[in-house]
Design a protein around this motif. Structure first.
Motif, short mmCIF file in Angstrom:
data_model
loop_
_atom_site.label_atom_id
_atom_site.label_comp_id
_atom_site.label_asym_id
_atom_site.label_seq_id
_atom_site.Cartn_x
_atom_site.Cartn_y
_atom_site.Cartn_z
N GLU A 160 -7.78 1.08 -0.11
CA GLU A 160 -6.71 0.91 -1.10
C GLU A 160 -6.49 -0.57 -1.38
O GLU A 160 -6.28 -0.98 -2.52
CB GLU A 160 -5.40 1.56 -0.62
N THR A 161 -6.60 -1.41 -0.36
CA THR A 161 -6.42 -2.86 -0.55
C THR A 161 -7.47 -3.42 -1.51
O THR A 161 -7.13 -4.15 -2.45
CB THR A 161 -6.51 -3.60 0.81
N TYR A 199 -10.93 2.74 -11.43
CA TYR A 199 -11.13 2.28 -10.06
C TYR A 199 -10.50 3.14 -8.97
O TYR A 199 -11.02 3.19 -7.86
CB TYR A 199 -10.62 0.83 -9.92
N ALA A 200 -9.40 3.80 -9.24
CA ALA A 200 -8.70 4.56 -8.19
C ALA A 200 -9.57 5.63 -7.51
O ALA A 200 -9.40 5.87 -6.30
CB ALA A 200 -7.41 5.17 -8.73
N PRO A 201 -10.53 6.26 -8.21
CA PRO A 201 -11.37 7.24 -7.50
C PRO A 201 -12.20 6.63 -6.37
O PRO A 201 -12.76 7.36 -5.55
CB PRO A 201 -12.28 7.79 -8.61
N LEU A 202 -12.27 5.30 -6.29
CA LEU A 202 -13.04 4.64 -5.23
C LEU A 202 -12.23 4.45 -3.94
O LEU A 202 -12.76 3.94 -2.95
CB LEU A 202 -13.56 3.30 -5.72
N VAL A 203 -10.97 4.85 -3.95
CA VAL A 203 -10.16 4.75 -2.73
C VAL A 203 -10.47 5.96 -1.84
O VAL A 203 -10.41 7.10 -2.30
CB VAL A 203 -8.64 4.73 -3.07
N PRO A 204 -10.83 5.74 -0.57
CA PRO A 204 -11.10 6.88 0.31
C PRO A 204 -9.85 7.76 0.44
O PRO A 204 -8.73 7.26 0.37
CB PRO A 204 -11.45 6.23 1.65
N ASP A 205 -10.07 9.07 0.62
CA ASP A 205 -8.91 9.96 0.64
C ASP A 205 -8.76 10.77 1.93
O ASP A 205 -8.32 11.90 1.92
CB ASP A 205 -8.88 10.86 -0.60
N LEU A 264 -12.72 0.78 9.16
CA LEU A 264 -13.13 2.00 8.46
C LEU A 264 -12.47 3.23 9.04
O LEU A 264 -12.14 4.18 8.31
CB LEU A 264 -14.66 2.15 8.52
N ALA A 265 -12.25 3.26 10.34
CA ALA A 265 -11.60 4.41 10.97
C ALA A 265 -10.19 4.61 10.42
O ALA A 265 -9.71 5.74 10.34
CB ALA A 265 -11.55 4.23 12.49
N SER A 266 -9.56 3.52 10.01
CA SER A 266 -8.19 3.64 9.46
C SER A 266 -8.16 4.37 8.12
O SER A 266 -7.10 4.78 7.66
CB SER A 266 -7.55 2.26 9.35
N ASP A 267 -9.33 4.55 7.48
CA ASP A 267 -9.39 5.29 6.22
C ASP A 267 -9.38 6.80 6.45
O ASP A 267 -9.21 7.57 5.51
CB ASP A 267 -10.69 4.97 5.46
N LEU A 268 -9.61 7.21 7.69
CA LEU A 268 -9.75 8.64 7.99
C LEU A 268 -8.45 9.21 8.55
O LEU A 268 -7.73 8.55 9.28
CB LEU A 268 -10.89 8.84 9.00
N LYS A 269 -8.18 10.46 8.19
CA LYS A 269 -6.95 11.12 8.65
C LYS A 269 -7.28 12.38 9.44
O LYS A 269 -8.22 13.05 9.20
CB LYS A 269 -6.07 11.51 7.46
N LEU A 319 0.85 -1.18 0.00
CA LEU A 319 0.00 0.00 0.00
C LEU A 319 0.89 1.24 0.00
O LEU A 319 1.81 1.34 0.81
CB LEU A 319 -0.92 -0.01 1.22
N THR A 320 0.61 2.16 -0.92
CA THR A 320 1.47 3.33 -1.07
C THR A 320 0.73 4.64 -0.91
O THR A 320 1.33 5.70 -0.90
CB THR A 320 2.11 3.33 -2.48
N GLY A 321 -0.62 4.57 -0.82
CA GLY A 321 -1.40 5.79 -0.73
C GLY A 321 -1.80 6.33 -2.09
O GLY A 321 -2.67 7.19 -2.20
N ARG A 322 -1.18 5.84 -3.14
CA ARG A 322 -1.52 6.27 -4.50
C ARG A 322 -1.24 5.12 -5.45
O ARG A 322 -0.15 4.57 -5.46
CB ARG A 322 -0.69 7.49 -4.88
N ILE A 323 -2.23 4.76 -6.25
CA ILE A 323 -2.07 3.64 -7.19
C ILE A 323 -1.57 4.18 -8.52
O ILE A 323 -2.21 5.04 -9.14
CB ILE A 323 -3.40 2.89 -7.37
N THR A 324 -0.41 3.68 -8.94
CA THR A 324 0.18 4.08 -10.22
C THR A 324 0.62 2.83 -10.96
O THR A 324 0.78 1.76 -10.35
CB THR A 324 1.42 4.98 -10.01
N PRO A 325 0.84 2.92 -12.28
CA PRO A 325 1.33 1.75 -13.01
C PRO A 325 2.63 1.20 -12.42
O PRO A 325 2.84 -0.02 -12.39
CB PRO A 325 1.56 2.28 -14.44
N ASP A 326 3.48 2.09 -11.90
CA ASP A 326 4.77 1.66 -11.36
C ASP A 326 4.66 0.86 -10.07
O ASP A 326 5.57 0.09 -9.74
CB ASP A 326 5.68 2.87 -11.11
#
Length: 196
Positions: free
Chosen positions: A51-52, A80-86, A191-196, A3-10
Motif C-alpha cells: 500500500e505504501t 494502480y490500486a489493483p497492485l496492492v496485495p490483498d 513481505l510477510a506483513s502483506d499476508l493475513k 495507510l488505510t487498507g483501501r485507497i480512495t480519493p478521500d
C-alpha cells in the motif's frame, strides 16, 4: 502518508499537502521500495508492491501530471490500486533490464513468456507460479515487455508458513533465464506483513 487498507480519493493527500509530506518522507519510501526489491540474476528484479509503494506512485502521478480533479484522481487509483496485495498474495513489478539497446532487443525476443515462468517457493510447499499482466497483455509474438505485473497467490497453509518464518525462494525456470534466489530475512519480514 496514512495507510488505510483501501485507497480512495478521500484518503489521498492534496497536491499541496503531498508536496510538503514528500520533502520530509521521500527517503523513507525509497528505502521501503529498496527493501522490497529482489534481484534475480543479472538482468531481472522484482519490486514487491505494498500500500505504501502504490500510494506513493499514485501521489507522484498526481503531482507530476498536476491532477486535482476527481475524475483524474479516480483514474490513477483505478490504474494502480489493483497492485496492492490483498492478504493472500504478493504483487510485484517485474523489471527486465539490459543497458545496451541492441542486447535488450535481442534478449526481450528470447524471453517471451518469462513472466509466466516466475515462481515463489515457500519452504515445504509447492511452487506458486505468477499470474501475469491481468490488466493487459504486455507481450507480442516478437518480444516480451521489459515490465510486467505479477501476482503470487498463496494457500492459507503457505500464508501461515511465511508468517511463522519459513524460508522463501524466488525463481524463474524460463529456458533462457534460469535463476533462483532466497529472499533475505529482512525483505521477507516486510513481505510477510502483506499476508493475513
Amino acid at each position: 502518508m496514512q495507510l488505510t487498507g483501501r485507497i480512495t480519493p478521500d484518503n489521498l493527500m492534496s497536491l499541496e499537502a503531498y508536496a510538503k509530506w514528500r520533502k520530509a518522507h521521500k527517503p523513507e519510501v525509497v528505502a521501503h521500495r529498496k527493501l522490497r526489491t529482489v534481484p534475480l540474476g543479472e538482468h531481472v528484479s522484482l519490486q514487491f508492491e505494498s500500500e505504501t509503494t502504490i500510494r506513493y506512485q499514485i501521489q507522484e502521478m498526481l503531482r507530476l501530471e498536476k491532477i486535482f480533479e476527481e475524475e483524474g484522481i479516480q483514474g490513477e487509483i483505478e490504474a494502480y490500486a489493483p497492485l496492492v496485495p490483498d492478504g493472500s498474495n504478493w504483487k510485484a513489478t517485474l523489471l527486465i533490464e539490459y543497458p545496451d539497446v541492441n542486447e535488450r532487443r535481442r534478449e526481450l525476443a528470447r524471453l517471451i513468456g518469462v513472466e509466466d515462468r516466475m515462481f515463489v517457493e515457500v519452504e515445504g510447499h509447492e511452487r506458486v507460479y505468477a499470474i501475469a499482466d491481468e490488466d493487459l497483455d504486455r507481450e507480442t509474438e516478437d518480444k516480451t515487455s521489459a515490465v510486467h505485473f505479477l501476482r503470487f497467490e498463496f494457500t492459507p497453509a503457505m500464508v501461515q508458513a511465511v508468517k511463522a518464518g519459513a524460508g522463501v525462494k524466488l525463481g524463474c525456470d524460463h529456458r533462457n533465464y534460469p535463476a533462483h534466489t532466497s529472499i533475505t530475512p529482512e525483505t521477507l519480514a516486510s513481505l510477510a506483513s502483506d499476508l493475513k
